[in-house]
Design a protein around this motif. Structure first.
Motif, short mmCIF file in Angstrom:
data_model
loop_
_atom_site.label_atom_id
_atom_site.label_comp_id
_atom_site.label_asym_id
_atom_site.label_seq_id
_atom_site.Cartn_x
_atom_site.Cartn_y
_atom_site.Cartn_z
N UNK A 35 0.85 -1.18 0.00
CA UNK A 35 0.00 0.00 0.00
C UNK A 35 0.89 1.24 0.00
N UNK A 36 0.68 2.10 -0.99
CA UNK A 36 1.55 3.27 -1.14
C UNK A 36 1.39 4.27 0.00
N UNK A 37 0.17 4.44 0.46
CA UNK A 37 -0.08 5.44 1.50
C UNK A 37 0.59 5.10 2.83
N UNK A 38 0.52 3.83 3.22
CA UNK A 38 1.05 3.44 4.52
C UNK A 38 2.40 2.72 4.43
N UNK A 39 2.74 2.26 3.24
CA UNK A 39 3.99 1.50 3.06
C UNK A 39 3.90 0.07 3.56
N UNK A 40 2.70 -0.36 3.89
CA UNK A 40 2.51 -1.72 4.42
C UNK A 40 2.19 -2.71 3.31
N UNK A 41 2.61 -3.93 3.51
CA UNK A 41 2.26 -5.00 2.57
C UNK A 41 0.99 -5.67 3.12
N UNK A 42 -0.09 -5.55 2.39
CA UNK A 42 -1.39 -6.00 2.91
C UNK A 42 -2.03 -7.06 2.02
N UNK A 43 -2.85 -7.93 2.62
CA UNK A 43 -3.57 -8.91 1.79
C UNK A 43 -4.50 -8.18 0.81
N UNK A 44 -4.56 -8.70 -0.39
CA UNK A 44 -5.28 -7.96 -1.43
C UNK A 44 -6.67 -8.52 -1.75
N UNK A 45 -7.05 -9.62 -1.14
CA UNK A 45 -8.38 -10.18 -1.42
C UNK A 45 -9.38 -9.71 -0.37
N UNK A 46 -10.63 -9.64 -0.76
CA UNK A 46 -11.62 -9.20 0.23
C UNK A 46 -12.15 -10.34 1.11
N UNK A 47 -12.73 -9.93 2.21
CA UNK A 47 -13.42 -10.86 3.10
C UNK A 47 -14.91 -10.57 2.90
N UNK A 48 -15.68 -11.60 2.67
CA UNK A 48 -17.12 -11.36 2.51
C UNK A 48 -17.83 -11.57 3.84
#
Lengths: 175, 173
Positions: free
Chosen positions: B110-123
């Motif tokens: 994520x560019x804003x926070x610099x964190x590497x985050x999971x990219x799939x959604x949770x339903x």
């Protein structure tokens, strides 16, 4: 000897159908128990704060459109299905209930609204003025999923693409 | 008096062909209409939303589906991961499940926070009468370090063509 063999060869072979019929009936029973018709189901996209639980880099403040949902009158829980449809719900967790006389109101900034069409109109105005503003939904104590979904729906309809949620579980606990 | 030329003592064989035909047709019918992928979906009464997009999940993509019926239980693939009556504040099983799902998801920086985050959604599929605090509980767990699932999809019932037509007629009046 040759006569016996000839008779055997001429004899019509009969296939035993019983195992096949058994299997097919079992298949039917399996499908009958597993049958679930396809339902017309949709989804609304929303986002959670990315920096919860971590030390995020400081970012510039962005003014968000905050939509708060309050329960004005919790209403009475009544059985939604027979037997006893409409009678006061006695707390059985596996029986459906509905609300009677439930009232909620919505607040955007200082303005309180009771009608969904007013919320929709205001969200549209706010989005038209500043299209880049994200929105947050703040569901207060006692709210249910059906109170929140129409607000998300209106926010998407108004054009908001970034919809987040605020609030804490402990604060929203029953009093 | 010769009433019948048939041999009354012979075995009577029933013609099974029509029954087998019918049974196979029934199986084909059930196979076509049964959607086994819906095993993950609990029977819930979803609130309706106009802006809801049709859910067409990609079977190759890992997308967790969390069901929350009105009794507040959190169910994943028919397995109760959290029961408010029994578990109280103990959300370990649900947390473990979400962490496991987050690990399986593709990640993106994520560019804003610099964190590497999971990219799939949770339903999240909740019943119309489910208290929001139960959904909030899931959302809070999603934000925990090691999970950080930030994309959510909220399930809602779509309007039927009749309902859309009725709404449009009402607007015209």
């Amino acid at each position: 000897m040759s006569q016996v063999l000839k008779e055997i060869a001429e004899e019509q072979t009969q296939m035993d159908m019983t195992p096949m019929i058994d299997v097919t009936f079992q298949l039917i029973i399996f499908f009958l128990f597993n049958i679930r018709f396809k339902v017309l189901e949709g989804k609304l996209a929303a986002y959670l704060p990315k920096d919860v639980g971590v030390n995020a880099a400081p970012a510039g403040p962005i003014e968000k459109v905050e939509i708060a949902i309050f329960v004005e009158e919790p209403g009475q829980k009544v059985y939604a299905e027979e037997p006893g449809k409409g009678a006061p719900w006695r707390g059985e967790p596996d029986r459906r209930f509905d609300f009677v006389g439930r009232k909620v109101y919505y607040q955007i900034g200082p303005k309180k609204m009771r009608e969904m069409k007013d919320v929709g109109r205001m969200l549209k105005d706010l989005h038209d003025k500043t299209p880049d503003r994200p929105s947050t939904i703040d569901c207060r104590a006692g709210t249910v999923y059906a109170d929140m979904i129409p607000v998300v729906d209106l926010a998407i309809d108004a054009g908001f693409t970034e919809i987040t949620f605020v609030g804490e579980y402990k604060k929203a606990k029953k009093k | 008096m010769n009433l019948s030329k048939h041999d009354a003592g012979g075995a009577v064989t029933m013609d099974m062909t029509p029954m087998i035909d019918m049974v196979f047709q029934l199986i084909i019918f059930f196979m076509l209409i049964t959607d086994l992928s819906q095993r993950e979906l609990e029977e819930l009464q979803l609130p309706q939303a106009r802006s809801a997009l049709e859910d067409k999940p990609d079977p190759k993509v890992a997308r967790p589906i969390v069901n929350v019926p009105q009794n507040g239980r959190i169910i994943v693939s028919r397995d109760v991961k959290y029961d408010p009556e029994k578990d109280g504040d103990d959300t370990l099983r649900l947390e473990g499940y979400l962490a496991d799902m987050a690990r399986r998801m593709p990640t993106k920086k994520d560019e804003a926070t610099g964190l590497v985050l999971p990219d799939n959604p949770l339903m999240i599929r909740a019943d119309a009468n489910t208290e929001f605090r139960m959904i909030q509980r899931i959302m809070e767990l999603c934000g925990k370090k090691g999970i950080q699932i930030w994309k959510v999809e909220l399930a809602a019932a779509m309007e039927t063509p009749e309902q859309i037509a009725a709404r449009e007629n009402k607007l015209k009046e």
